[in-house]
Each structure stands twice: as structure tokens, then as C-alpha cells.
Write an enzyme that holds these catalytic residues in place. Structure first.
Site, PDB file in Angstrom:
ATOM      1  NE  ARG A  47       2.869   6.078  -1.660  1.00 28.46           N
ATOM      2  CZ  ARG A  47       2.822   6.035  -0.589  1.00 28.46           C
ATOM      3  NH1 ARG A  47       3.348   7.097   0.263  1.00 28.46           N
ATOM      4  NH2 ARG A  47       2.183   5.200   0.121  1.00 28.46           N
ATOM      5  N   GLY A  48      -0.646   6.971  -1.588  1.00 29.36           N
ATOM      6  CA  GLY A  48      -1.293   6.610  -0.383  1.00 29.36           C
ATOM      7  C   GLY A  48      -2.817   6.588  -0.467  1.00 29.36           C
ATOM      8  NE  ARG A  90      -1.831   4.889  -8.140  1.00 30.52           N
ATOM      9  CZ  ARG A  90      -1.004   4.712  -7.269  1.00 30.52           C
ATOM     10  NH1 ARG A  90      -0.960   5.436  -6.297  1.00 30.52           N
ATOM     11  NH2 ARG A  90      -0.461   3.326  -7.257  1.00 30.52           N
ATOM     12  CG  ASP A 237      -4.028   1.023  -1.636  1.00 30.26           C
ATOM     13  OD1 ASP A 237      -3.198   0.360  -1.246  1.00 30.26           O
ATOM     14  OD2 ASP A 237      -3.852   2.104  -2.104  1.00 30.26           O
ATOM     15  CE  LYS A 248       2.355  -0.021  -3.688  1.00 33.62           C
ATOM     16  NZ  LYS A 248       1.887   0.435  -5.284  1.00 33.62           N
TER      17      LYS A 248
HETATM   18  O1  MRU Z   1       1.186   2.974  -5.072  1.00 34.39           O
HETATM   19  P1  MRU Z   1       0.910   3.625  -3.544  1.00 34.39           P
HETATM   20  O2  MRU Z   1       2.402   4.051  -3.178  1.00 34.39           O
HETATM   21  O3  MRU Z   1       0.009   4.587  -3.628  1.00 34.39           O
HETATM   22  O4  MRU Z   1       0.553   2.486  -2.590  1.00 34.39           O
HETATM   23  C1  MRU Z   1       0.134   2.891  -1.476  1.00 34.39           C
HETATM   24  C2  MRU Z   1      -0.143   1.556  -0.302  1.00 34.39           C
HETATM   25  O5  MRU Z   1      -0.219   0.402  -0.808  1.00 34.39           O
HETATM   26  C3  MRU Z   1      -0.440   1.968   0.964  1.00 34.39           C
HETATM   27  O6  MRU Z   1      -0.160   0.916   1.548  1.00 34.39           O
HETATM   28  C4  MRU Z   1      -2.102   2.393   1.150  1.00 34.39           C
HETATM   29  O7  MRU Z   1      -2.269   2.965  -0.017  1.00 34.39           O
HETATM   30  C5  MRU Z   1      -2.212   2.551   2.621  1.00 34.39           C
HETATM   31  S1  MRU Z   1      -1.954   4.517   2.627  1.00 34.39           S
HETATM   32  C6  MRU Z   1      -2.432   4.712   4.246  1.00 34.39           C
END
Ligand code: MRU
Length: 346
Positions: A47-48, A90, A237, A248
Site C-alpha cells: 500500500r501507499g 485500487r 494519492d 487518506k
Molecule cells: O490506503 P493506503 O494505506 O494505501 O493510503 C495511503 C495514503 O493515503 C498515503 O498517504 C499516500 O499513498 C502517500 S504514500 C507516500
């Protein structure tokens, strides 16, 4: 600082740090087929935004390598199908589509299948290597905004494991400050409902010996009012052409609070997260996830069994006017974002 490799690829399998098991167990998954990678992305094992893009790029390299055809036309068609499947895992993080598009530029039907396989492999590794350089540069620009002794608030996890290198995006300036001997304190939001802040950010920062205080999301207003926070720094994202930023769920609320308390609100973003084709935050697709993440997160039922309606958007959009600056690998960008973000791509 120990580098934790969240995504690696050895030519026959993709190795993922299973982020759903953290902080209790450091487990690495070996992924060899498309369905398993799709599931790993969907279930947030990887994730990220940048890490998802890198995992998908390695996926296209690996699964195309498994294809049996010698016909370039058939090979390219099958690669595009694999790419399309990965892209459906996603919807919000644009890095996923960005990385797959970058991989697809390789798919020139006039080349032989073996040449294409080798080029795809090379490109996937280049995406990961570029990401490491980019995160470090974001960190260096971000560091110019920090002073020794500052306290920062962050949300979710935008650290090394959300990318595939040791710095990450929003945490990169903090790691670099540490390397320079500066003393930065971090408040980490727990980040309901999947607790990326509690499980991942605190875990990462503690390993780097950085002072971190964990709070629940609903405590952010009070700690800001108490004067404990000098700046907020988050990852993202997808940033629309006008600077509206998806991150997030809970990020928007923090931005509103930061404005109310006169605290700068920074977003750290590689250019691969900026999507000029999406004009404003209104049209950023927001992932909605299953109700159980809220009603029985981590296996314990915390809402009535029957009939409770649940709304579980995984991301929200922070309007550009609440963002003090966006920290990219090409420098720090301020409003007007529409003009200044476009400038970055020239
Ligand atoms: O649902 P996730 O855990 O993938 O969400 C991730 C985030 O919201 C992060 O802040 C974003 O992807 C930046 S990662 C460098």
C-alpha cells in the site's frame, strides 16, 4: 538507518512486505501470479501510492515474462490485458496507472518478444530506482522547511514502506533531518479505520530512532490548539491540476484544523502523483471499502450485528486553498497551483 524493502523483484517472484501484519510481525510474501498480486494490492498488503505503482510495474514484468507466445502482437495484447487487470485493483492512487502507462510505452509490436520481456524488466527496475532518488530529493526540499526542535503532525503512512525505499515522501524530510542530527518530534495520527499511522508510521519512525507520539485522529484538534504542532506534513494519492489533493481519509479535516490554528499544511508528492488530466478534486475517484473495516476492524465487532449502515470512503480531497505548499522532486510549489503545477512538467 535500516532499509526495509517493501517491494522487491528477483526475476521470478515479487517479494512484498505484508503491511497488514505490521507492527506485530515482519512477514514477506512471495507473489508469483496475477491474482495474488491483485489481492495483495486490494487488501493493502502492499500500500501507499508509489509502492502500489512499483508493485504493479514488477507485476507486468513478471507476468509478461511468464507468457508463452513468440508472437509480438499477441504478446503486446496479453500484456495490455495484464495491465488492465492490475489497474482495476485500487482506483484513487494515480501512481498505479502512471507506472502501468510507463511500462506500456515499452510495448512496441515491432520488437521481438524476448526483447520486450527484457525491456519491461529493465523499466520496472528503473521505476523503483527513480522513486528512491525522487523521495530523497523531496526530502531535501522538505528539509528546507524544517527547523531543529520542530514538532510535525502526520497522517496515515507516507514513509519508506509506502514507497520502496528508505525515505518515503512525507517522512523523507524527517529522516534527512535525523541524519543531519536535527531533533524533530512527530505526532502520528492513528488513522482510522485501518490504523496505518498507529501500525506503520510509528513502527517506521521508532526503527529510525525518531521521537513519535501516537494520537487518535480525533485528538488532532486539541493538540493543535495546545500549540504542540508546528506544521502538518502528509503524503498524497492524487493531486489534480488545480492542486486539490486526495489522501487518506481524515487528511481534509486536518487541513481545515491547520488553517484554523494558523499551522502550515504541507503535502509531499512525487510528480508521478500529480495528475494534470484530472482538473479538480471533484473528479478524483474515491475508493469505498467494505463496511467490516469499520464495524469489525481487526476481527473485533464494534458495531451492532444487524442493519447498521456504513459509509467507508478510504480517501478524501483537501481543497487546494488549504495547502500551504506541495513539496516535489522539482522544488516546493505554492499557489496558484494550476499554473505552478503545470510548470513542473515543462
Ligand atoms: O490506503 P493506503 O494505506 O494505501 O493510503 C495511503 C495514503 O493515503 C498515503 O498517504 C499516500 O499513498 C502517500 S504514500 C507516500
Amino acid at each position: 538507518m535500516k532499509t526495509i524493502e517493501s517491494v522487491t523483484y528477483d526475476g521470478s517472484k515479487i517479494i512484498l512486505l505484508d503491511q497488514t501484519k505490521l507492527p506485530n510481525e515482519e512477514v514477506y510474501l512471495e507473489v508469483e501470479d496475477l491474482k495474488d498480486l491483485w489481492d495483495a494490492i486490494f487488501e493493502l498488503k502492499v500500500r501507499g501510492a508509489p509502492a502500489i505503482g512499483i508493485a504493479a510495474a514488477f507485476g507486468l514484468a513478471l507476468f509478461s515474462n511468464q507468457l508463452k507466445t513468440d508472437n509480438s502482437l499477441t504478446f503486446v495484447k496479453q500484456c495490455r490485458e495484464i495491465s488492465e487487470t492490475l489497474a482495476s485493483s485500487r482506483p484513487t492512487a494515480v501512481n498505479l496507472f502512471w507506472a502501468l502507462r510507463r511500462m506500456e510505452t515499452i510495448l512496441d509490436e515491432s520488437k521481438s518478444v524476448s526483447e520486450l520481456k527484457s525491456l519491461l524488466d529493465k523499466e520496472a527496475h528503473a521505476i523503483k530506482a527513480d522513486d528512491a532518488d525522487i523521495c530523497k530529493t523531496i526530502g531535501q526540499y522538505g528539509l528546507t522547511l524544517l527547523k531543529d526542535g520542530m514538532t510535525l503532525l502526520t497522517h496515515c503512512n507516507a514513509g519508506g514502506i509506502a514507497t520502496a525505499n528508505k525515505y518515503g515522501t512525507a517522512l523523507a524530510p524527517i529522516y534527512l533531518a535525523k541524519e543531519k542530527g536535527m531533533n524533530i518530534h512527530v505526532f502520528a495520527d492513528e488513522t482510522r479505520p485501518l490504523l496505518q499511522g498507529a501500525r506503520l508510521t510509528t513502527w517506521e519512525l521508532l526503527q529510525a530512532d525518531i521521537d513519535v507520539t501516537l494520537i487518535t485522529d480525533s485528538m488532532a484538534a486539541m493538540v493543535m490548539r495546545q500549540g504542540k504542532i508546528d506544521a502538518v506534513i502528509v503524503g498524497c494519492d492524487r493531486i489534480a491540476a488545480n492542486g486539490d489533493t486526495a489522501n487518506k481519509i481524515g487528511t481534509y479535516g486536518l487541513a481545515v484544523l491547520a488553517e484554523k490554528h494558523g499551522i502550515p499544511f504541507y503535502v509531499a508528492s512525487p510528480l508521478s502523483t500529480i495528475d494534470l488530466e484530472t482538473k479538480t478534486g471533484e473528479t478524483i475517484p474515491i475508493e469505498e471499502r467494505k463496511a467490516e473495516e469499520i464495524t469489525e476492524g481487526f476481527g473485533k465487532r464494534t458495531a451492532p450485528e444487524d442493519d447498521v449502515m456504513v459509509y467507508n470512503p478510504a480517501f478524501d480531497v483537501t481543497p487546494n486553498e488549504l495547502i500551504t505548499a506541495i513539496i516535489t522532486e522539482k522544488g516546493i510549489v505554492h499557489a496558484p497551483y494550476e499554473k505552478n503545477l503545470k510548470q513542473l512538467f515543462k
